[in-house]
Write a protein that holds these residues in place. Structure first.
Motif, PDB file in Angstrom:
ATOM      1  N   UNK A 171      -3.671  -0.350  -8.298  1.00  0.00           N
ATOM      2  CA  UNK A 171      -4.127  -1.639  -8.816  1.00  0.00           C
ATOM      3  C   UNK A 171      -5.129  -2.287  -7.856  1.00  0.00           C
ATOM      4  N   UNK A 172      -4.819  -2.266  -6.577  1.00  0.00           N
ATOM      5  CA  UNK A 172      -5.718  -2.836  -5.567  1.00  0.00           C
ATOM      6  C   UNK A 172      -7.052  -2.095  -5.580  1.00  0.00           C
ATOM      7  N   UNK A 173      -6.991  -0.789  -5.587  1.00  0.00           N
ATOM      8  CA  UNK A 173      -8.205   0.036  -5.607  1.00  0.00           C
ATOM      9  C   UNK A 173      -9.052  -0.273  -6.846  1.00  0.00           C
ATOM     10  N   UNK A 174      -8.420  -0.364  -8.002  1.00  0.00           N
ATOM     11  CA  UNK A 174      -9.140  -0.661  -9.244  1.00  0.00           C
ATOM     12  C   UNK A 174      -9.777  -2.048  -9.202  1.00  0.00           C
ATOM     13  N   UNK A 175      -9.036  -3.029  -8.689  1.00  0.00           N
ATOM     14  CA  UNK A 175      -9.576  -4.389  -8.609  1.00  0.00           C
ATOM     15  C   UNK A 175     -10.797  -4.451  -7.702  1.00  0.00           C
ATOM     16  N   UNK A 176     -10.737  -3.753  -6.585  1.00  0.00           N
ATOM     17  CA  UNK A 176     -11.872  -3.759  -5.653  1.00  0.00           C
ATOM     18  C   UNK A 176     -13.055  -3.017  -6.259  1.00  0.00           C
ATOM     19  N   UNK A 177     -12.810  -1.868  -6.861  1.00  0.00           N
ATOM     20  CA  UNK A 177     -13.916  -1.120  -7.477  1.00  0.00           C
ATOM     21  C   UNK A 177     -14.540  -1.901  -8.632  1.00  0.00           C
ATOM     22  N   UNK A 178     -13.728  -2.611  -9.415  1.00  0.00           N
ATOM     23  CA  UNK A 178     -14.272  -3.438 -10.487  1.00  0.00           C
ATOM     24  C   UNK A 178     -15.088  -4.602  -9.935  1.00  0.00           C
ATOM     25  N   UNK A 237       0.814  -1.221   0.000  1.00  0.00           N
ATOM     26  CA  UNK A 237       0.000   0.000   0.000  1.00  0.00           C
ATOM     27  C   UNK A 237       0.845   1.267   0.000  1.00  0.00           C
ATOM     28  N   UNK A 238       2.148   1.120   0.235  1.00  0.00           N
ATOM     29  CA  UNK A 238       3.051   2.272   0.187  1.00  0.00           C
ATOM     30  C   UNK A 238       3.427   2.629  -1.253  1.00  0.00           C
ATOM     31  N   UNK A 239       3.308   1.658  -2.139  1.00  0.00           N
ATOM     32  CA  UNK A 239       3.635   1.852  -3.547  1.00  0.00           C
ATOM     33  C   UNK A 239       2.386   2.338  -4.286  1.00  0.00           C
ATOM     34  N   UNK A 240       2.445   3.507  -4.905  1.00  0.00           N
ATOM     35  CA  UNK A 240       1.250   4.101  -5.518  1.00  0.00           C
ATOM     36  C   UNK A 240       0.691   3.259  -6.666  1.00  0.00           C
ATOM     37  N   UNK A 241       1.550   2.603  -7.452  1.00  0.00           N
ATOM     38  CA  UNK A 241       1.061   1.765  -8.554  1.00  0.00           C
ATOM     39  C   UNK A 241       0.318   0.542  -8.013  1.00  0.00           C
TER      40      UNK A 241
END
Length: 122
Positions: free
Chosen positions: A82-89, A74-78
Motif C-alpha cells: 500500500x505504501x509503495x503504491x501510494x508513493x508511486x501514484x 514495513x514488515x507487513x507485505x500488504x
C-alpha cells in the motif's frame, strides 16, 4: 526542521555536521551539483521517509530512507505494498508531470518521499 526566519535556517545550514561532511566531499569532486528544497513543514515519522530512484524518467526502485530504523508497518507485505503504491501514484500524478515537461533536463534522479502523520504522501 521548523523555523520562521531565513537567519535561523542559514545558522542551521552553517552549523550542520552533515552539510559540513557533504561539502568537504564536494570539494574533492571535479563536478558537484546541489540544490535546496523548501517546503511547508509537516510532521513525518522517521520510519515513513523513503527514497525513490528514477532512471530515464521511469520509477525503478524505492527504499526506506533511514535503514537503521525497523518499521513495523514495513514488515507487513500488504501495508508495504500500500505504501509503495501510494508513493508511486503520487510520483506519477504530481512529481513526474512537474519534472518531465518538454525540454526538462530531468531524466535520472533520486527523489525523497514521505507519508506524514495524517497519512498524506508528500
Amino acid at each position: 526542521m521548523s523555523g520562521t526566519s531565513a537567519q535561523y535556517f542559514l545558522q542551521l545550514f552553517v552549523r550542520s555536521e552533515r552539510i559540513y561532511q557533504d561539502m568537504t566531499l564536494a570539494l574533492e569532486m571535479e563536478e558537484f551539483k546541489s540544490g535546496w528544497a523548501i517546503r511547508e513543514w509537516v510532521d513525518v515519522d522517521i520510519g515513513m521517509e523513503f527514497r525513490g530512484f528514477i532512471y530515464r524518467r521511469k520509477f525503478c526502485a524505492l527504499c526506506q530512507y533511514d535503514y537503521l530504523v525497523k518499521v513495523k508497518d514495513l514488515q507487513d507485505s500488504k501495508k508495504r505494498q500500500d505504501i509503495k503504491s501510494r508513493i508511486k501514484n503520487f510520483y506519477a500524478d504530481s512529481v513526474a508531470p512537474a519534472l518531465h515537461r518538454e525540454g526538462s533536463p530531468f531524466q535520472s534522479y533520486v527523489a525523497d518521499f514521505a507519508i506524514d502523520t495524517t497519512g498524506k504522501c508528500e
